[in-house]
Design a protein around this motif. Sequence first.
Motif, PDB file in Angstrom:
ATOM      1  N   SER A  47       0.986  -1.119  -0.051  1.00  0.00           N
ATOM      2  CA  SER A  47      -0.020   0.007   0.011  1.00  0.00           C
ATOM      3  C   SER A  47       0.915   1.269   0.138  1.00  0.00           C
ATOM      4  O   SER A  47       1.939   1.242   0.020  1.00  0.00           O
ATOM      5  N   ALA A  48       0.262   2.409   0.007  1.00  0.00           N
ATOM      6  CA  ALA A  48       1.123   3.761  -0.130  1.00  0.00           C
ATOM      7  C   ALA A  48       1.796   3.762   1.265  1.00  0.00           C
ATOM      8  O   ALA A  48       1.749   3.151   2.606  1.00  0.00           O
ATOM      9  N   THR A  53      -2.151   8.251   1.855  1.00  0.00           N
ATOM     10  CA  THR A  53      -3.474   8.205   1.136  1.00  0.00           C
ATOM     11  C   THR A  53      -4.263   9.192   1.732  1.00  0.00           C
ATOM     12  O   THR A  53      -5.041   9.861   1.185  1.00  0.00           O
ATOM     13  N   GLU A 134       0.459   4.273  -3.934  1.00  0.00           N
ATOM     14  CA  GLU A 134       0.490   2.895  -4.151  1.00  0.00           C
ATOM     15  C   GLU A 134       1.620   2.820  -5.268  1.00  0.00           C
ATOM     16  O   GLU A 134       2.583   1.959  -5.220  1.00  0.00           O
ATOM     17  N   ARG A 212     -11.142   1.938   1.117  1.00  0.00           N
ATOM     18  CA  ARG A 212      -9.923   2.089   2.072  1.00  0.00           C
ATOM     19  C   ARG A 212      -9.586   0.604   2.537  1.00  0.00           C
ATOM     20  O   ARG A 212     -10.093  -0.150   2.785  1.00  0.00           O
ATOM     21  N   SER A 215      -5.771  -2.652  -0.141  1.00  0.00           N
ATOM     22  CA  SER A 215      -4.687  -3.472  -0.662  1.00  0.00           C
ATOM     23  C   SER A 215      -4.750  -4.988  -0.320  1.00  0.00           C
ATOM     24  O   SER A 215      -4.218  -5.796  -1.008  1.00  0.00           O
ATOM     25  N   ASP A 216      -5.285  -5.179   1.044  1.00  0.00           N
ATOM     26  CA  ASP A 216      -5.864  -6.459   1.440  1.00  0.00           C
ATOM     27  C   ASP A 216      -6.516  -7.318   0.231  1.00  0.00           C
ATOM     28  O   ASP A 216      -6.418  -8.294  -0.067  1.00  0.00           O
TER      29      ASP A 216
HETATM   30  N1  ASP Z   1      -3.326   3.135   1.101  1.00  0.00           N
HETATM   31  C1  ASP Z   1      -4.765   2.670   1.167  1.00  0.00           C
HETATM   32  C2  ASP Z   1      -5.495   3.121   2.389  1.00  0.00           C
HETATM   33  O1  ASP Z   1      -4.906   3.818   3.201  1.00  0.00           O
HETATM   34  C3  ASP Z   1      -5.002   1.207   0.918  1.00  0.00           C
HETATM   35  C4  ASP Z   1      -4.332   0.619   1.857  1.00  0.00           C
HETATM   36  O2  ASP Z   1      -3.798   0.645   2.864  1.00  0.00           O
HETATM   37  O3  ASP Z   1      -4.823  -0.935   1.977  1.00  0.00           O
HETATM   38  O4  ASP Z   1      -6.572   2.917   2.264  1.00  0.00           O
END
Ligand code: ASP
Length: 425
Positions: A47-48, A53, A134, A212, A215-216
């Motif tokens: 993820s970022a 994000t 990301e 949100r 990435s999972d």
């Molecule tokens: N970066 C995104 C978020 O903060 C996705 C993730 O973290 O899985 O929602």
Amino acid sequence: MSKMGSFIVVKFGGSNFKNFQGYCEVIAKIKEILEFEKGKTLVLVVSAAYGITDRLFNAVNNFQNIDVRTFLRELYDLHSSLLSMSNDGNSHQITEELKDLENKVFELEKIFDAVKLLHKVPDFAKDLIISYGERLNAYVLQKLLQKEGLDFELKMPEEWIITDGKFGTASVLLEPTKDMIEKRLDYWKNKHSIVPGFYGVSKEGDVTLLGRGGSDYTATVLAYALDASYVVLFKDVNGFLSGDPKIVENPILLEKLSYDELEELSYFGAKIVHSNAVEPLKNRSIPLYVCSFSGNFSLSNCTVVSNEKHLSEQCVKSVSFTDDVAVVQFFGANLGRVPGVLGEISKSMAQSGLNIKFVITSQTAINLIVSKKDLPEVMRVAETLRLREVERISYRTDKALVAVVGYGLLDTHGIAAKVFYQKVR
Ligand code: ASP
Ligand code: MG
């Protein structure tokens, strides 16, 4: 292991990427996994970087009030400093990398320029901009791994994660995605991969975010498409707990959960795993390990989520809650007796694309539980319904929903009594 697939999918979240030290620890963890799973092909989903994000959301929502150039400069500085810190003396290499980063940030600048001209942010631009968190992070981690002699190929979701096109919270179309990936399975097998999480593309080719924590979901979709042996999600907690540690005193670490239990807990507010992430795994019985990042890597210290329905001694596995609920109440003297009223109400909500989370009915009221953000629209649709049996419609937003989850609950007596007794003590 339950099966002999040759892929392992591992996801690292924002909390793993707080500072340069965090990146070093991620790399050490990857080395450990490669050692532990010799001969397997690793697919990393990232993820970022920490907080990015949120900052991108903030920038998009306030693009007229912030200095976009300064924001982009900070974004560039943050990512480039990570590359510079690991500079191995190859000046040609680092110049190339910084140029690549600069180009990516420049792309972002052009999108912001277009948005400024339009005076508003179209949904497709919003999702595209936010996906850069990301993209930048996956690029940086790939380069850092390279400096350690670890060869991971950067693979971009726009080529094969196909979504339903719902901006902000898209769902992945599993079969088309699997077909795209299977067509190039050798390409996936030949090298370890690194993939930016959190987004896919619609059939029209627009970038769409997966919600949100998405990435999972990227990780489990990939596991499904590649028929992976298992998925690991690294979290900044020990694994899945019996309650939110911020609220519940000394929650217990759960060794096992079933897919259904995890889905219910996520649906009702447990933020630890994205609520859509379970479905792809269920379809192919791929185990999911929710693991703590600290300590040595060992699957036995993680919560394993699988098909197995395990009846624990106390039956209740975990409790979650959400206050993202609004209760829309339809009152009428005869509601419980007349067939079809709930059907009419839910049909009109569905036609307007509104999701009902939960329903409670009685003789004099039908209560729809919906997300707070949908409340104005739900009320608007409700008011236009004009059903003979409904005398009055109102709503409440001062409620929360608590979910008590565990396999075997329906066949075990006394659970509700214990839950309510604890509550009033
Ligand atoms: N970066 C995104 C978020 O903060 C996705 C993730 O973290 O899985 O929602
Ligand atoms: Mg995150």
